[in-house]
Design a protein around this motif. Structure first.
Motif, PDB file in Angstrom:
ATOM      1  N   ALA A   1      49.695  43.996  59.170  1.00 14.26           N
ATOM      2  CA  ALA A   1      49.310  43.055  58.115  1.00 14.26           C
ATOM      3  C   ALA A   1      48.209  43.637  57.235  1.00 14.26           C
ATOM      4  O   ALA A   1      48.213  43.477  56.008  1.00 14.26           O
ATOM      5  CB  ALA A   1      48.851  41.733  58.742  1.00 14.26           C
ATOM      6  N   GLN A   2      47.249  44.338  57.854  1.00 16.15           N
ATOM      7  CA  GLN A   2      46.171  44.955  57.083  1.00 16.15           C
ATOM      8  C   GLN A   2      46.708  46.054  56.178  1.00 16.15           C
ATOM      9  O   GLN A   2      46.321  46.151  55.002  1.00 16.15           O
ATOM     10  CB  GLN A   2      45.111  45.509  58.039  1.00 16.15           C
ATOM     11  CG  GLN A   2      44.376  44.432  58.821  1.00 16.15           C
ATOM     12  CD  GLN A   2      43.585  44.984  59.985  1.00 16.15           C
ATOM     13  OE1 GLN A   2      43.628  46.193  60.284  1.00 16.15           O
ATOM     14  NE2 GLN A   2      42.857  44.111  60.686  1.00 16.15           N
ATOM     15  N   ALA A   3      47.609  46.877  56.703  1.00 18.54           N
ATOM     16  CA  ALA A   3      48.181  47.961  55.896  1.00 18.54           C
ATOM     17  C   ALA A   3      48.988  47.400  54.725  1.00 18.54           C
ATOM     18  O   ALA A   3      48.884  47.889  53.586  1.00 18.54           O
ATOM     19  CB  ALA A   3      49.049  48.860  56.775  1.00 18.54           C
TER      20      ALA A   3
ATOM     21  N   LEU B   1      46.576  45.975  52.009  1.00 21.38           N
ATOM     22  CA  LEU B   1      45.931  47.023  51.216  1.00 21.38           C
ATOM     23  C   LEU B   1      46.930  47.663  50.257  1.00 21.38           C
ATOM     24  O   LEU B   1      46.614  47.918  49.090  1.00 21.38           O
ATOM     25  CB  LEU B   1      45.319  48.079  52.141  1.00 21.38           C
ATOM     26  CG  LEU B   1      44.133  47.603  52.991  1.00 21.38           C
ATOM     27  CD1 LEU B   1      43.724  48.680  53.988  1.00 21.38           C
ATOM     28  CD2 LEU B   1      42.947  47.239  52.108  1.00 21.38           C
ATOM     29  N   ARG B   2      48.142  47.896  50.752  1.00 18.42           N
ATOM     30  CA  ARG B   2      49.149  48.504  49.868  1.00 18.42           C
ATOM     31  C   ARG B   2      49.497  47.565  48.712  1.00 18.42           C
ATOM     32  O   ARG B   2      49.688  48.014  47.579  1.00 18.42           O
ATOM     33  CB  ARG B   2      50.401  48.845  50.667  1.00 18.42           C
ATOM     34  CG  ARG B   2      51.426  49.644  49.843  1.00 18.42           C
ATOM     35  CD  ARG B   2      52.599  50.093  50.691  1.00 18.42           C
ATOM     36  NE  ARG B   2      53.412  48.963  51.113  1.00 18.42           N
ATOM     37  CZ  ARG B   2      54.529  49.093  51.833  1.00 18.42           C
ATOM     38  NH1 ARG B   2      54.937  50.292  52.227  1.00 18.42           N
ATOM     39  NH2 ARG B   2      55.214  48.019  52.189  1.00 18.42           N
ATOM     40  N   SER B   3      49.547  46.266  48.981  1.00 22.02           N
ATOM     41  CA  SER B   3      49.865  45.305  47.918  1.00 22.02           C
ATOM     42  C   SER B   3      48.772  45.257  46.861  1.00 22.02           C
ATOM     43  O   SER B   3      49.011  44.846  45.727  1.00 22.02           O
ATOM     44  CB  SER B   3      50.068  43.906  48.514  1.00 22.02           C
ATOM     45  OG  SER B   3      48.838  43.360  48.964  1.00 22.02           O
ATOM     46  N   LYS B   4      47.556  45.684  47.231  1.00 24.66           N
ATOM     47  CA  LYS B   4      46.439  45.732  46.285  1.00 24.66           C
ATOM     48  C   LYS B   4      46.301  47.126  45.656  1.00 24.66           C
ATOM     49  O   LYS B   4      45.267  47.440  45.056  1.00 24.66           O
ATOM     50  CB  LYS B   4      45.132  45.352  46.994  1.00 24.66           C
ATOM     51  CG  LYS B   4      45.131  43.955  47.596  1.00 24.66           C
ATOM     52  CD  LYS B   4      45.293  42.888  46.533  1.00 24.66           C
ATOM     53  CE  LYS B   4      45.287  41.497  47.142  1.00 24.66           C
ATOM     54  NZ  LYS B   4      45.439  40.446  46.125  1.00 24.66           N
TER      55      LYS B   4
ATOM     56  N   PRO C   1      38.608  37.594  49.674  1.00 24.75           N
ATOM     57  CA  PRO C   1      37.786  37.850  48.482  1.00 24.75           C
ATOM     58  C   PRO C   1      36.867  39.057  48.592  1.00 24.75           C
ATOM     59  O   PRO C   1      36.690  39.783  47.609  1.00 24.75           O
ATOM     60  CB  PRO C   1      36.986  36.543  48.346  1.00 24.75           C
ATOM     61  CG  PRO C   1      37.836  35.501  48.998  1.00 24.75           C
ATOM     62  CD  PRO C   1      38.514  36.201  50.144  1.00 24.75           C
ATOM     63  N   VAL C   2      36.268  39.294  49.770  1.00 30.33           N
ATOM     64  CA  VAL C   2      35.354  40.434  49.902  1.00 30.33           C
ATOM     65  C   VAL C   2      36.098  41.747  49.685  1.00 30.33           C
ATOM     66  O   VAL C   2      35.642  42.623  48.954  1.00 30.33           O
ATOM     67  CB  VAL C   2      34.673  40.426  51.289  1.00 30.33           C
ATOM     68  CG1 VAL C   2      33.817  41.666  51.466  1.00 30.33           C
ATOM     69  CG2 VAL C   2      33.836  39.175  51.458  1.00 30.33           C
ATOM     70  N   VAL C   3      37.253  41.869  50.333  1.00 35.11           N
ATOM     71  CA  VAL C   3      38.049  43.094  50.180  1.00 35.11           C
ATOM     72  C   VAL C   3      38.539  43.237  48.740  1.00 35.11           C
ATOM     73  O   VAL C   3      38.464  44.316  48.145  1.00 35.11           O
ATOM     74  CB  VAL C   3      39.237  43.083  51.165  1.00 35.11           C
ATOM     75  CG1 VAL C   3      40.135  44.297  50.936  1.00 35.11           C
ATOM     76  CG2 VAL C   3      38.737  43.064  52.592  1.00 35.11           C
ATOM     77  N   ASP C   4      39.009  42.125  48.172  1.00 35.58           N
ATOM     78  CA  ASP C   4      39.500  42.167  46.791  1.00 35.58           C
ATOM     79  C   ASP C   4      38.388  42.575  45.832  1.00 35.58           C
ATOM     80  O   ASP C   4      38.616  43.311  44.868  1.00 35.58           O
ATOM     81  CB  ASP C   4      40.050  40.798  46.386  1.00 35.58           C
ATOM     82  CG  ASP C   4      41.310  40.430  47.164  1.00 35.58           C
ATOM     83  OD1 ASP C   4      41.872  41.337  47.830  1.00 35.58           O
ATOM     84  OD2 ASP C   4      41.727  39.271  47.110  1.00 35.58           O
ATOM     85  N   GLY C   5      37.158  42.098  46.093  1.00 39.81           N
ATOM     86  CA  GLY C   5      36.036  42.447  45.232  1.00 39.81           C
ATOM     87  C   GLY C   5      35.710  43.932  45.282  1.00 39.81           C
ATOM     88  O   GLY C   5      35.446  44.556  44.243  1.00 39.81           O
TER      89      GLY C   5
END
Length: 529
Positions: free
Chosen positions: A480-482, A485-488, A455-459
Motif C-alpha cells: 500500500a505504501q509503495a 508513493l507511485r501514485s504521487k 497530508p504530511v507525505v503529500d506536503g
C-alpha cells in the motif's frame, strides 16, 4: 575529547541514579492510568457486547416469528410471538404497524404505546433497522424493524442494555459519566453527571473509554475522575518509593558498567576501523515505475572477527562525537569502490548513497577524500549521492555551503536524509543546494491505504516538486505504501518490502536479477566467478 565525554557520562550516571526516586509519583500515576483505563475499557466493552447480543437475539426472534407465520396478526402469528417472548427475557414487545405508525396488532395490546426518540439506522449485513423508543417514559428500548411488503412493518422492542439494569457491574458505581447512544449521536441512556462528559472538564482530570457494539450501530462512552481512582492507591506510594530506591541502586550499577563498557567500545572502535571490521551493507533503491534496481544506500555494520554484528546504535554516536566517523567513512568509501565498480560500469545510471556526518562539513577534506578514492575508478562522480541527516544540525552553515558547492562541482549529488524529522526547513533545502529529499520512515508508516490521502507525505512531495528536488521514500514495508508513493509520482523507494540491507554477495545477486536491461554482462561474469 574523550575525557570530556567520560565526564559527561558520569554526570548522566549520577542523574540516572536519582531519577527513579524522583519519578515515583509519575510512575504511580502512569500505573493507575493504565490499569484503571483498562478496567474502564473492559466495562464499556462488556456493555456494548451485552447490547450487541441483545439486538442479535431480537433479530433472530423477529426472523423466527416471520418465518413460522403464514400471515401477520393471525392466531399462528400471535402464538409464535408469545413463544418468543417466553424464550427471550429481553424481548419486551412485538408490533405490526403500517408506514404511518398505525398499529395493526401487538403482543400486549394494553401496553403497546411508545414514544420514538431517534431516527432509524441500518444494521450492516441485515435488512432490519434500529431506532430508540421508550414505552413508559423511563426505560429505553431498541426498536428492531423489518419491513413486510410495501406498507407494513414488524418490530421487536428489546432492552437497550440489560447489563445496566443489573446492579453488579464493575466500576459502574464509580463512573462519573456514562452514555449509551446510537452511532449518529442519538442518546439511549445517560448516567452520572453530564458536566463530567466530553467537553465538561479538563481531559487530564478524567480517564475515558469508548466502545462500539460491533456491527450494531450502538456506542458507549464513559469517564471517571482520575483523582477518585488514584486515592485508592495511596498505600502503594510507600511500596513504590522503596522499589524506586532499589531501582536507583540498580541503575547506578548498570550505568557504571555501561560507562566502563563505553571506554572499551571506544578503544575497540579505533581498532575495528584499522582492522577493517566496519563493513558496508547495501540496501537497494527500487524504481517504482519499472520495478528495477536504480541504486542503493550504503549502511555500515561492525562485524567482529568472531562473526558478531554490533548494531550501529552502539557506536555511531560515539564515532561522530569523537571524530572517528571521518576515518570510518573513508574506510567505507574504499570498500564501496572495490565492491561496486563492476556494477556501476554495467548500470551507468546506478546511484550509490553514502551517509556523511556533521563533522564532514566543517572543512573541505571530504571533497579531497572523494576525489582520491573515486577518481579514475569505475564509479563516476555522477553516480555518487552523499546524504546529510536532518536529525543533527549543521553548526557552521557557511562551511557546509562551501563543501557542498565543491561537491557539486565534482558532479556528485546531495540528499537530505530523514526529511521532516529534524532541523531543516524549506529555506535550508534551497540554500544548501539539496538535490534529493528522502521521506523518513515515520511519515511513510502513516500510509495505510493507497487511496487515503496522507497530508504530511503529500506536503513533502509537493515541496520537493516545487523546488525541482527528487523524492525518495524510505522505510517502505507494505505494498500500500509503495502504491501510494507511485501514485504521487515518487519514482524511487527503499525498504524491507523490497529488501533489507544485504551483504555484498547477496546484494550483487539481487542487483543482477533486478538490473535494467543492458548488453553488458560484467556483473554476471563476476557473480559466476
Amino acid at each position: 575529547m574523550r575525557s570530556r565525554f567520560s565526564q559527561l557520562i558520569w554526570l548522566v550516571v549520577a542523574l540516572l541514579a536519582f531519577l527513579p526516586v524522583v519519578a515515583v509519583d509519575h510512575l504511580l500515576d502512569r500505573y493507575v492510568t493504565v490499569r484503571e483505563t483498562a478496567n474502564l475499557q473492559a466495562t464499556v466493552d462488556a456493555i456494548t457486547h451485552d447490547s450487541q447480543a441483545t439486538v442479535h437475539d431480537g433479530i433472530q426472534s423477529l426472523r423466527r416469528i416471520l418465518a413460522s407465520s403464514p400471515s401477520l396478526c393471525a392466531a399462528t402469528f400471535l402464538d409464535n410471538v408469545e413463544h418468543e417472548l417466553a424464550g427471550n427475557p429481553f424481548l419486551r414487545q412485538v408490533l405490526v404497524e403500517n408506514s404511518d405508525g398505525v398499529r395493526y396488532c401487538a403482543a400486549y395490546e394494553h401496553a403497546a404505546a411508545y414514544r420514538v426518540l431517534s431516527g432509524e439506522l441500518t444494521i450492516p449485513g441485515s435488512t432490519e433497522t434500529l431506532s430508540v423508543v421508550t414505552m413508559d417514559g423511563d426505560t429505553p428500548l431498541l426498536k428492531i424493524t423489518q419491513r413486510f411488503g410495501r406498507e407494513r412493518t414488524v418490530s421487536a422492542l428489546v432492552l437497550a442494555s440489560p447489563m445496566l439494569m443489573r446492579q453488579a457491574v464493575p466500576l459502574l458505581s464509580d463512573i462519573g459519566y456514562l452514555q449509551v447512544s446510537l452511532t449518529d449521536g442519538a442518546p439511549i441512556l445517560l448516567r452520572g453527571d453530564q458536566s463530567a462528559g466530553p467537553g465538561g472538564g479538563r481531559s487530564e482530570d478524567y480517564l475515558a473509554a469508548r466502545s462500539f457494539a460491533g456491527d450494531i450501530p450502538v456506542k458507549v462512552e464513559a469517564r471517571i475522575s482520575f483523582s477518585q481512582v488514584r486515592a485508592d492507591y495511596a498505600q502503594l506510594d510507600v511500596g513504590f518509593t522503596i522499589a524506586a530506591c532499589f531501582m536507583g541502586i540498580l541503575v547506578l550499577i548498570l550505568a557504571i558498567q555501561y560507562v566502563r563498557k563505553a571506554d572499551v567500545v571506544a578503544f575497540d572502535l579505533e581498532r575495528a576501523i584499522v582492522a577493517g571490521e566496519m563493513k558496508p551493507y547495501y540496501q537497494p533503491v527500487i524504481n517504482l515505475r519499472t520495478g528495477k534496481i536504480s541504486g542503493c544506500e550504503v549502511l555500515i555494520r561492525w562485524v567482529r572477527k568472531n562473526g558478531e554484528i554490533v548494531p550501529p546504535a552502539v557506536f555511531i554516536d560515539y564515532a561522530e562525537m569523537s571524530g572517528l566517523a571521518i576515518p570510518m567513512t573513508l574506510s567505507l568509501m574504499e570498500q564501496v569502490r572495490y565492491d561496486l565498480e563492476d556494477l556501476c560500469r554495467e548500470i551507468p545510471d546506478f546511484k550509490i548513497s553514502i551517509n556523511l556526518f556533521e563533522g564532514h562539513f566543517r572543512d573541505g577534506s571530504i571533497v579531497d577524500d572523494i576525489q582520491s578514492i573515486f577518481e579514475g575508478s569505475g564509479i563516476s562522480y555522477r553516480q555518487l549521492v552523499f546524504e546529510i541527516t536532518e536529525r543533527r544540525p549543521l553548526d557552521d552553515r557557511n562551511a557546509a555551503n562551501r563543501v557542498i558547492t565543491a561537491m557539486h562541482k565534482l558532479g556528485v549529488r546531495i540528499a537530505m536524509d530523514d526529511a521532516g524529522t529534524g532541523h531543516s526547513n524549506l529555506a535550508d533545502l534551497q540554500t544548501l543546494g539539496i538535490d534529493i529529499v528522502k521521506i523518513d520512515k515515520i511519515f511513510v508508516e502513516m500510509i495505510k491505504d493507497p487511496n487515503v490521502p496522507v497530508p504530511v507525505v503529500d506536503g513533502l512531495i509537493s515541496m520537493g516538486r516545487e523546488l525541482g528536488i527528487e523524492i525518495v521514500g524510505e522505510g517502505v514495508e507494505t505494498q500500500a505504501q509503495a502504491l501510494y508513493l507511485r501514485s504521487k509520482n515518487v519514482a524511487f523507494a527503499q525498504g524491507y518490502l523490497f529488501s533489507p540491507p544485504l551483504k555484498l554477495a547477496s546484494f550483487l545477486v539481487l542487483a543482477d536479477a533486478l538490473k535494467p536491461s543492458t548488453k553488458n554482462t560484467n556483473l554476471s561474469r563476476r557473480l559466476a566467478a
